[in-house]
Enzyme design. Structure first.
Site, PDB file in Angstrom:
ATOM      1  N   LYS A  21       0.827  -1.222   0.000  1.00  0.00           N
ATOM      2  CA  LYS A  21       0.000   0.000   0.000  1.00  0.00           C
ATOM      3  C   LYS A  21       0.850   1.256   0.000  1.00  0.00           C
ATOM      4  CE  LYS A  21      -3.640  -2.726   1.996  1.00  0.00           C
ATOM      5  NZ  LYS A  21      -4.521  -3.093   3.064  1.00  0.00           N
ATOM      6  N   ASP A  49      -8.438  -5.353  -2.567  1.00  0.00           N
ATOM      7  CA  ASP A  49      -8.092  -4.432  -1.478  1.00  0.00           C
ATOM      8  C   ASP A  49      -7.779  -3.067  -2.112  1.00  0.00           C
ATOM      9  OD1 ASP A  49      -6.791  -2.920   0.496  1.00  0.00           O
ATOM     10  OD2 ASP A  49      -6.131  -4.739   1.523  1.00  0.00           O
ATOM     11  N   HIS A  86     -16.479  15.290 -20.751  1.00  0.00           N
ATOM     12  CA  HIS A  86     -16.855  15.324 -19.331  1.00  0.00           C
ATOM     13  C   HIS A  86     -18.011  16.282 -19.075  1.00  0.00           C
ATOM     14  CE1 HIS A  86     -13.896  12.641 -17.381  1.00  0.00           C
ATOM     15  NE2 HIS A  86     -13.373  12.734 -18.593  1.00  0.00           N
TER      16      HIS A  86
END
Ligand SMILES: CC(C)(COP(=O)([O-])OP(=O)([O-])OC[C@H]1O[C@@H](n2cnc3c(N)ncnc32)[C@H](O)[C@@H]1OP(=O)([O-])[O-])[C@@H](O)C(=O)NCCC(=O)NCCSC(=O)C[C@@](C)(O)CC(=O)[O-]
Ligand SMILES: NC(=O)C1=CN([C@@H]2O[C@H](COP(=O)(O)OP(=O)(O)OC[C@H]3O[C@@H](n4cnc5c(N)ncnc54)[C@H](OP(=O)(O)O)[C@@H]3O)[C@@H](O)[C@H]2O)C=CC1
Length: 409
Positions: A228, A304, A399
């Site tokens: 991480k 995760d 967008h």
């Protein structure tokens, strides 16, 4: 005790939220916590509360103090043609996101690469790591320690084999700083992402080391793993799966599907993804938006999420080949599993089954490898299309239309 009484005790602070699990059945406990929180805050949480998740399946496995669930829109991309060693054929890929235009973007990239014959993918390494840190009074002891590890490999293998049936120890790489030593253990972990598996095994190995050699294991994770966190060690040595995907786009597909230009895409890749990243000072993110695609797949499939940090590092490489465009993406540390963690939850399980990768593969490990190949191919589609969109100057326009609900501009 009834739910109302438990709620009353929670509001009065006589019991804590997690203690409700010892009093009520799992799903009743989830409801009691939510009602108490609603009353404490004076708000109502009906959307969080309306979930298909059976908390008895989650308890002691996936989350604590649960009051309901978060929901995120899930769309699909595809068909995407993948020519991997494990993933072969056309796939639909689930992406969970709240970023309007993202799925459309990856979908256009998928159309372009599929019409071009698909994405070739290879996995070059497949190892999950854990690196405990040991401290010593003096550097004099370090060579003896490393010799001790080498001489005790049989014992270490026997600890691994008695702790996990799927984990296979591949290597131990030592790193030294002053009187500290990290042992970076690398394991094949089958279809599991492997972080629980590897941590449990390495804790057992550390117990053996401490009982047999005069050292202290400061922590089972000494940050050289690196879990991480985006680090050079992960980029150089790999963590999880090291995957490379490539495709060749014919000039007419670049022009007709992506409405773009081969040389312009290549020039943007060099100046944006390489010069721009170097100038900005990133360690290993020489890409445009690997994180977008990987985050959306991770959310959809119960990976995760914090491992997005290192899983989304990587490199986008382009070449002009005659009139055509060569593009590759390299992901050094893609950490994914098809068993364990959040993969067993209801929507996540279904999302994995859309790609035919839920659960254990035959042989073990083949499902997770197939999944990693599909992810890398999808990343390539997304990366190609964003480069094209930038070349076409259509990023803002897309967008406004798909991210702000304006139907025409
Ligand atoms: C939005 C498009 C694709 C339109 O592009 P277009 O060419 O106008 O679309 P089209 O209507 O001609 O359709 C072409 C194909 O695009 C797909 N497509 C088209 N529309 C949809 C839709 N609604 N839903 C699903 N798929 C769609 C679909 O595959 C379709 O083929 P078809 O199925 O019709 O044969 C294009 O303008 C585009 O890709 N824009 C870029 C948007 C983008 O990439 N956003 C990503 C996020 S950017 C970001 O977060 C990271 C960033 C940029 O900050 C990182 C950085 O710094 O670089
Ligand atoms: N503990 C930690 O330090 C950390 C934990 N996590 C969390 O760890 C979880 C993921 O850990 P992970 O080890 O992947 O998963 P789990 O611990 O949920 O499950 C993995 C276990 O599944 C068993 N298994 C069954 N079939 C297979 C198969 N085909 N291939 C591989 N294993 C199989 C293995 O048992 P056996 O070993 O007996 O063979 C393996 O140990 C996530 O929830 C993540 O958030 C994340 C970061 C750090």
């Amino acid at each position: 005790m009834k739910i109302d009484e438990v709620v009353d005790k929670l509001i009065k602070g006589e019991i804590s939220f997690h203690e409700v699990d010892n009093i009520l059945e799992a799903n009743a406990a989830m409801v009691a916590r939510r009602i108490a929180l609603e009353k404490i805050l004076g708000i109502s949480l009906p959307s969080i509360g309306s979930t298909i998740i059976d908390y008895s399946e989650i308890k002691n496995r996936n989350a604590e103090n649960v009051i309901g669930a978060a929901q995120i829109p899930l769309g699909i991309v595809g068909p995407l043609k993948v020519n991997g060693d494990y993933a072969k054929g056309n796939f639909y890929v689930p992406l969970a996101t709240t970023e309007g235009a993202l799925i459309a973007s990856v979908n256009r990239g998928a159309k372009a690469v599929t019409l071009s014959g698909g994405v070739r993918v290879k996995i070059f390494k497949d190892e999950m790591t854990r690196a405990p840190i040991f401290k010593f009074d003096s550097i004099e002891e370090i060579p003896k320690f490393l010799e001790f590890i080498e001489k005790n490999m049989d014992k270490i293998y026997s600890i691994v084999n008695s702790t996990t049936s799927h984990g296979k120890l591949k290597s131990i790489t030592p790193f030294v700083l002053g009187n500290n030593v990290w042992l970076r253990f690398s394991f094949e972990t089958g279809d599991a992402m492997g972080m629980n598996m590897v941590t449990i095994v390495v804790e057992e190995i550390c117990k053996f080391i401490e009982s047999s050699f005069p050292t202290t294991c400061v922590a089972v994770s000494g940050n050289m793993c690196s879990d991480k966190k985006q680090t050079s060690v992960n980029s150089l040595f790999g963590r999880g799966k090291t995957v490379v995907a490539e495709a060749i786009l014919k000039k007419d597909i670049v022009e007709n599907v992506l409405h773009s230009d081969v040389r312009l895409i290549h020039d943007i890749n060099l100046r944006k993804n390489w010069l721009g990243t170097a100038r900005a000072g990133s360690l290993a993110q020489f890409n445009a938006h690997f994180a977008n695609i990987i985050a959306a797949i991770f959310i959809a499939t119960g990976q995760d999420l914090a491992q997005l940090v290192e899983s989304s590092s990587g490199y986008t490489w382009t070449e002009v080949r005659g009139e055509d465009l060569y593009i590759s993406v390299t992901l050094p540390s893609l950490e994914v599993g098809t068993v364990g963690g959040g993969t067993r939850l209801p929507t996540q399980r279904e999302a994995l089954s859309i790609m035919g990768v839920y659960g254990s593969g035959n042989p073990a490990g083949s499902n997770a490898k197939k999944f990693a190949e599909i992810i890398a191919a999808t990343v390539l589609a997304g990366e190609l299309n964003l480069l094209a969109a930038l070349a076409n100057r259509e990023l803002g326009k897309a967008h406004i239309r798909l991210g702000r609900g304006k139907l025409s501009i």
